[in-house]
Design a protein around this motif. Sequence first.
Motif, PDB file in Angstrom:
ATOM      1  N   LYS A 172      -8.604 -44.187   8.663  1.00 48.96           N
ATOM      2  CA  LYS A 172      -8.711 -42.812   8.172  1.00 48.96           C
ATOM      3  C   LYS A 172      -9.603 -41.995   9.097  1.00 48.96           C
ATOM      4  O   LYS A 172      -9.323 -40.829   9.390  1.00 48.96           O
ATOM      5  CB  LYS A 172      -9.281 -42.805   6.750  1.00 48.96           C
ATOM      6  N   GLU A 175      -7.846 -41.016  12.197  1.00 48.58           N
ATOM      7  CA  GLU A 175      -6.951 -39.879  11.991  1.00 48.58           C
ATOM      8  C   GLU A 175      -7.674 -38.545  12.175  1.00 48.58           C
ATOM      9  O   GLU A 175      -7.034 -37.516  12.395  1.00 48.58           O
ATOM     10  CB  GLU A 175      -6.336 -39.946  10.586  1.00 48.58           C
ATOM     11  N   ARG A 176      -8.998 -38.589  12.105  1.00 49.36           N
ATOM     12  CA  ARG A 176      -9.789 -37.368  12.307  1.00 49.36           C
ATOM     13  C   ARG A 176     -10.426 -37.343  13.691  1.00 49.36           C
ATOM     14  O   ARG A 176     -11.302 -36.517  13.959  1.00 49.36           O
ATOM     15  CB  ARG A 176     -10.877 -37.264  11.227  1.00 49.36           C
ATOM     16  N   LYS A 180      -6.046 -39.955  16.954  1.00 49.65           N
ATOM     17  CA  LYS A 180      -4.934 -39.617  16.066  1.00 49.65           C
ATOM     18  C   LYS A 180      -3.645 -39.475  16.862  1.00 49.65           C
ATOM     19  O   LYS A 180      -2.575 -39.916  16.417  1.00 49.65           O
ATOM     20  CB  LYS A 180      -5.231 -38.309  15.325  1.00 49.65           C
ATOM     21  N   LEU A 183      -2.040 -42.869  17.592  1.00 45.19           N
ATOM     22  CA  LEU A 183      -1.387 -43.426  16.408  1.00 45.19           C
ATOM     23  C   LEU A 183      -0.077 -42.700  16.103  1.00 45.19           C
ATOM     24  O   LEU A 183       0.897 -43.318  15.655  1.00 45.19           O
ATOM     25  CB  LEU A 183      -2.321 -43.344  15.202  1.00 45.19           C
ATOM     26  N   GLU A 184      -0.033 -41.389  16.362  1.00 45.63           N
ATOM     27  CA  GLU A 184       1.191 -40.621  16.128  1.00 45.63           C
ATOM     28  C   GLU A 184       2.272 -40.956  17.145  1.00 45.63           C
ATOM     29  O   GLU A 184       3.464 -40.991  16.819  1.00 45.63           O
ATOM     30  CB  GLU A 184       0.891 -39.121  16.177  1.00 45.63           C
TER      31      GLU A 184
END
Length: 315
Positions: A172, A175-176, A180, A183-184
């Motif tokens: 999490k 993701e910030r 990110k 991962l995308e």
Amino acid sequence: MRFFTDWEGPWILNDIAYELCLAVFNNGEFFERLSQYDDYLMLTGRSSAGSTLKLIAPFLVAAELKRDEIVKISRDLARFVPQAEEAMKFLCEKYEAVVISTSYEDYLKVTSEMLGVKGHLHGTSFDPEKYEIDERWKKWLIEKVDEIAALPEIDPKNPDERTVRYLDDLFKEMERSPFKKVLEDVKVVDAKEKRRIMESYGERKVIAIGDSISDVEMLRAARRKGLAVSFNGNGYAVREANVIIVSETALSEAMIVDLFLSKGFEAVKNYENSEHELLNEVMGKTEIYFEASEDVIEKSEKMRKRLRGKVGELG
């Protein structure tokens, strides 16, 4: 005519994610924890199996891994299933191979070339050099490697809450962060994507070979239209297969594929009386079953661990 197959396990003994974690971080436990977390996410319905390559990608970027290093590690460490080259040559003279693997494309390309594969390759695209991330962030993530390795193991059916909570919170947080984007970008050829790719070829007569949790969707779909083959698979793969091969030679795969595509399932069932040209090479090195049982799963997993070592114990 085509045959569909996973790569790591049925043909090559390595797991590139594990090899990269050893080469880059000298830390096999780090990979094991993320692999177990991947299994947990799949079994709880939070992701499709095979996402370990996505989970480790930000760490490899933080470690400044280069693509040519992936190629070198892949080539230098490649260990194939006994007689894999002979088996693949036999098959590719008659049929078209479609290799569908969660593994990184660079690894898949270099190792499949070593084996002389003629056909289509589907792997996970990953370019660790395309990202510009501040050194502070890289240092932050690299420090997490040893922390992850020190966490208690995750039994997917009875997971350690501390480990799961730590990893949930970490991803999490990623993701910030600048990670990110990594991962995308990494679109893993996971369990669902393997099935989609296989079905996109539109074959009426389907045979697929797999060995792990990331193959279950592909094997399940293949079983409905033809043959789902577990080659030294773990329990996940064995339970989805209608042909279970426990073998120390890849020639057993070649024989079963050829019998099925040339003569059908009945010929596979009667393989011992088939007079197939590979039969003498296979006998004494192979056991073939048509129903999963706890005894068969145990035999398959024992051979899997014998050939693949530590990575054979993972999902």
